[in-house]
Design a protein around this motif. Structure first.
Motif, PDB file in Angstrom:
ATOM      1  N   LEU A   1     -24.873  -4.473   7.063  1.00  0.00           N
ATOM      2  CA  LEU A   1     -26.262  -4.400   7.500  1.00  0.00           C
ATOM      3  C   LEU A   1     -26.429  -3.223   8.450  1.00  0.00           C
ATOM      4  O   LEU A   1     -25.469  -2.803   9.114  1.00  0.00           O
ATOM      5  CB  LEU A   1     -26.665  -5.689   8.212  1.00  0.00           C
ATOM      6  N   ALA A   2     -27.634  -2.707   8.546  1.00  0.00           N
ATOM      7  CA  ALA A   2     -27.899  -1.559   9.414  1.00  0.00           C
ATOM      8  C   ALA A   2     -27.455  -1.839  10.844  1.00  0.00           C
ATOM      9  O   ALA A   2     -26.799  -1.004  11.478  1.00  0.00           O
ATOM     10  CB  ALA A   2     -29.383  -1.205   9.375  1.00  0.00           C
ATOM     11  N   GLU A   3     -27.793  -3.010  11.355  1.00  0.00           N
ATOM     12  CA  GLU A   3     -27.430  -3.357  12.726  1.00  0.00           C
ATOM     13  C   GLU A   3     -25.918  -3.387  12.922  1.00  0.00           C
ATOM     14  O   GLU A   3     -25.403  -2.913  13.928  1.00  0.00           O
ATOM     15  CB  GLU A   3     -28.034  -4.711  13.091  1.00  0.00           C
ATOM     16  N   GLU A   4     -25.202  -3.933  11.953  1.00  0.00           N
ATOM     17  CA  GLU A   4     -23.735  -3.971  12.039  1.00  0.00           C
ATOM     18  C   GLU A   4     -23.164  -2.555  12.052  1.00  0.00           C
ATOM     19  O   GLU A   4     -22.256  -2.253  12.815  1.00  0.00           O
ATOM     20  CB  GLU A   4     -23.145  -4.735  10.850  1.00  0.00           C
ATOM     21  N   PHE A   5     -23.713  -1.698  11.188  1.00  0.00           N
ATOM     22  CA  PHE A   5     -23.208  -0.328  11.108  1.00  0.00           C
ATOM     23  C   PHE A   5     -23.462   0.417  12.414  1.00  0.00           C
ATOM     24  O   PHE A   5     -22.581   1.098  12.925  1.00  0.00           O
ATOM     25  CB  PHE A   5     -23.850   0.414   9.929  1.00  0.00           C
ATOM     26  N   ARG A   6     -24.663   0.259  12.964  1.00  0.00           N
ATOM     27  CA  ARG A   6     -24.992   0.931  14.234  1.00  0.00           C
ATOM     28  C   ARG A   6     -24.088   0.445  15.362  1.00  0.00           C
ATOM     29  O   ARG A   6     -23.764   1.193  16.266  1.00  0.00           O
ATOM     30  CB  ARG A   6     -26.455   0.692  14.603  1.00  0.00           C
ATOM     31  N   ASN A   7     -23.691  -0.816  15.304  1.00  0.00           N
ATOM     32  CA  ASN A   7     -22.817  -1.385  16.334  1.00  0.00           C
ATOM     33  C   ASN A   7     -21.335  -1.174  16.038  1.00  0.00           C
ATOM     34  O   ASN A   7     -20.490  -1.732  16.728  1.00  0.00           O
ATOM     35  CB  ASN A   7     -23.105  -2.880  16.512  1.00  0.00           C
ATOM     36  N   GLY A   8     -21.039  -0.397  15.026  1.00  0.00           N
ATOM     37  CA  GLY A   8     -19.654  -0.072  14.714  1.00  0.00           C
ATOM     38  C   GLY A   8     -19.018  -0.962  13.673  1.00  0.00           C
ATOM     39  O   GLY A   8     -17.944  -0.660  13.195  1.00  0.00           O
ATOM     40  N   GLY A   9     -19.669  -2.054  13.274  1.00  0.00           N
ATOM     41  CA  GLY A   9     -19.112  -2.933  12.248  1.00  0.00           C
ATOM     42  C   GLY A   9     -17.751  -3.460  12.642  1.00  0.00           C
ATOM     43  O   GLY A   9     -17.066  -2.877  13.475  1.00  0.00           O
ATOM     44  N   PRO A  10     -17.296  -4.548  12.074  1.00  0.00           N
ATOM     45  CA  PRO A  10     -16.024  -5.146  12.473  1.00  0.00           C
ATOM     46  C   PRO A  10     -14.838  -4.215  12.238  1.00  0.00           C
ATOM     47  O   PRO A  10     -13.995  -4.059  13.105  1.00  0.00           O
ATOM     48  CB  PRO A  10     -15.929  -6.406  11.618  1.00  0.00           C
ATOM     49  N   SER A  11     -14.790  -3.543  11.100  1.00  0.00           N
ATOM     50  CA  SER A  11     -13.641  -2.685  10.806  1.00  0.00           C
ATOM     51  C   SER A  11     -13.665  -1.409  11.628  1.00  0.00           C
ATOM     52  O   SER A  11     -12.648  -0.951  12.108  1.00  0.00           O
ATOM     53  CB  SER A  11     -13.612  -2.330   9.320  1.00  0.00           C
ATOM     54  N   ARG A  12     -14.864  -0.811  11.775  1.00  0.00           N
ATOM     55  CA  ARG A  12     -14.962   0.440  12.523  1.00  0.00           C
ATOM     56  C   ARG A  12     -14.681   0.221  13.997  1.00  0.00           C
ATOM     57  O   ARG A  12     -14.100   1.078  14.654  1.00  0.00           O
ATOM     58  CB  ARG A  12     -16.340   1.080  12.304  1.00  0.00           C
TER      59      ARG A  12
ATOM     60  N   VAL B   1     -11.390   2.033   1.829  1.00  0.00           N
ATOM     61  CA  VAL B   1     -12.549   2.871   2.168  1.00  0.00           C
ATOM     62  C   VAL B   1     -13.693   1.996   2.668  1.00  0.00           C
ATOM     63  O   VAL B   1     -14.276   2.256   3.721  1.00  0.00           O
ATOM     64  CB  VAL B   1     -13.007   3.720   0.962  1.00  0.00           C
ATOM     65  N   LEU B   2     -14.009   0.953   1.929  1.00  0.00           N
ATOM     66  CA  LEU B   2     -15.141   0.093   2.290  1.00  0.00           C
ATOM     67  C   LEU B   2     -14.911  -0.613   3.615  1.00  0.00           C
ATOM     68  O   LEU B   2     -15.830  -0.738   4.434  1.00  0.00           O
ATOM     69  CB  LEU B   2     -15.430  -0.896   1.169  1.00  0.00           C
ATOM     70  N   GLU B   3     -13.691  -1.047   3.862  1.00  0.00           N
ATOM     71  CA  GLU B   3     -13.389  -1.678   5.143  1.00  0.00           C
ATOM     72  C   GLU B   3     -13.477  -0.673   6.287  1.00  0.00           C
ATOM     73  O   GLU B   3     -14.002  -0.998   7.354  1.00  0.00           O
ATOM     74  CB  GLU B   3     -12.000  -2.315   5.101  1.00  0.00           C
ATOM     75  N   LYS B   4     -12.992   0.544   6.071  1.00  0.00           N
ATOM     76  CA  LYS B   4     -13.018   1.557   7.129  1.00  0.00           C
ATOM     77  C   LYS B   4     -14.435   1.957   7.520  1.00  0.00           C
ATOM     78  O   LYS B   4     -14.673   2.342   8.667  1.00  0.00           O
ATOM     79  CB  LYS B   4     -12.242   2.806   6.702  1.00  0.00           C
TER      80      LYS B   4
ATOM     81  N   ASP C   1     -12.342  -8.811 -12.549  1.00  0.00           N
ATOM     82  CA  ASP C   1     -12.953  -9.349 -11.338  1.00  0.00           C
ATOM     83  C   ASP C   1     -13.506  -8.193 -10.503  1.00  0.00           C
ATOM     84  O   ASP C   1     -12.915  -7.101 -10.470  1.00  0.00           O
ATOM     85  CB  ASP C   1     -11.929 -10.099 -10.486  1.00  0.00           C
ATOM     86  N   ILE C   2     -14.604  -8.453  -9.823  1.00  0.00           N
ATOM     87  CA  ILE C   2     -15.238  -7.471  -8.945  1.00  0.00           C
ATOM     88  C   ILE C   2     -15.223  -8.007  -7.515  1.00  0.00           C
ATOM     89  O   ILE C   2     -15.613  -9.143  -7.270  1.00  0.00           O
ATOM     90  CB  ILE C   2     -16.704  -7.218  -9.372  1.00  0.00           C
ATOM     91  N   GLU C   3     -14.779  -7.172  -6.575  1.00  0.00           N
ATOM     92  CA  GLU C   3     -14.815  -7.505  -5.144  1.00  0.00           C
ATOM     93  C   GLU C   3     -16.086  -6.913  -4.550  1.00  0.00           C
ATOM     94  O   GLU C   3     -16.413  -5.753  -4.791  1.00  0.00           O
ATOM     95  CB  GLU C   3     -13.588  -6.932  -4.426  1.00  0.00           C
ATOM     96  N   ASN C   4     -16.807  -7.719  -3.786  1.00  0.00           N
ATOM     97  CA  ASN C   4     -18.113  -7.338  -3.248  1.00  0.00           C
ATOM     98  C   ASN C   4     -18.045  -7.137  -1.737  1.00  0.00           C
ATOM     99  O   ASN C   4     -17.468  -7.956  -1.024  1.00  0.00           O
ATOM    100  CB  ASN C   4     -19.126  -8.431  -3.570  1.00  0.00           C
ATOM    101  N   TYR C   5     -18.660  -6.065  -1.276  1.00  0.00           N
ATOM    102  CA  TYR C   5     -18.696  -5.710   0.146  1.00  0.00           C
ATOM    103  C   TYR C   5     -20.113  -5.360   0.542  1.00  0.00           C
ATOM    104  O   TYR C   5     -20.910  -4.927  -0.288  1.00  0.00           O
ATOM    105  CB  TYR C   5     -17.787  -4.500   0.417  1.00  0.00           C
ATOM    106  N   GLY C   6     -20.429  -5.506   1.824  1.00  0.00           N
ATOM    107  CA  GLY C   6     -21.741  -5.103   2.308  1.00  0.00           C
ATOM    108  C   GLY C   6     -21.754  -4.907   3.806  1.00  0.00           C
ATOM    109  O   GLY C   6     -20.861  -5.385   4.515  1.00  0.00           O
TER     110      GLY C   6
END
Length: 195
Positions: A175-186, A144-147, A168-173
């Motif tokens: 940024l607004a600019e990345e999301f607007r630009n589609g992000g690597p996974s999207r 989900v987080l990658e998608k 163990d906890i896996e951390n994801y994040g």
């Protein structure tokens, strides 16, 4: 009230959580499979737990500390989970959290709801960064987080204790600019769908 507005997606209505949701919350969040993959949902999950969560969600929304949405299936408004952002206004970031009831797993509802809430966080709340965590081994949440365009930012080893085990906890994040630009996974997802 736990959210300032309703959000609509192709199949879902994200709306404020209300007292009428308590029986469905108890039934769905009460599943061992939900408690075992979330930090703050106890098992068993009783009506008092749902009422306490609802009261805290109302207080936190009024105090500007969070927004929480019921994830309901359109058009009937059947509750299938919950999703929200815990806000830190000083830093303009928020933590995304969600759960989907077991009967609704595997249908893409978490991804659909998370995309809408992250978009809301950036476009309406003007956040700079949204992050999330999942227990190591929870591949459904990882997907989900990658998608939704989040990047894996590392692992906190034995960071939390749940049911007398350190996890163990896996951390994801993202940024607004990345999301607007589609992000690597999207971006890669769009290319796959487009051919």
């Amino acid at each position: 009230m736990t959210a300032p507005e309703e959000l609509r997606t192709a199949r879902l209505l994200l709306r404020s959580l209300e007292r009428e949701d308590v029986p469905a919350m108890v039934h769905l969040a009460g599943a061992n499979e939900i408690a075992s993959t979330t930090l703050n949902i106890p098992h068993p999950y009783a009506e008092r737990d749902a009422l306490s969560f609802l009261e805290k969600a109302h207080e936190d929304f009024r105090g500007g500390r969070s927004v929480s949405f019921a994830i309901s299936i359109s058009p009937g408004r059947e509750l299938c989970g919950a999703i929200g952002l815990t806000l830190v206004d000083t830093h303009r970031h928020a933590e995304l959290g969600y759960w989907i009831g077991v009967p609704f797993w595997g249908r893409g509802y978490a991804t659909e709801a998370a995309t809408a809430v992250v978009e809301f966080g950036f476009a309406t709340l003007h956040l700079h960064r949204i992050y999330a965590h999942h227990f190591a081994g929870n591949t459904a949440s990882r997907r989900v987080l990658e998608k939704i365009g989040m990047r894996h930012e590392g692992r906190f080893r034995q960071h939390i204790r749940k049911w007398d085990q350190f996890i163990d906890i896996e951390n994801y994040g993202v940024l607004a600019e990345e999301f607007r630009n589609g992000g690597p996974s999207r971006r890669s997802e769009s290319r796959r769908e487009g051919g």
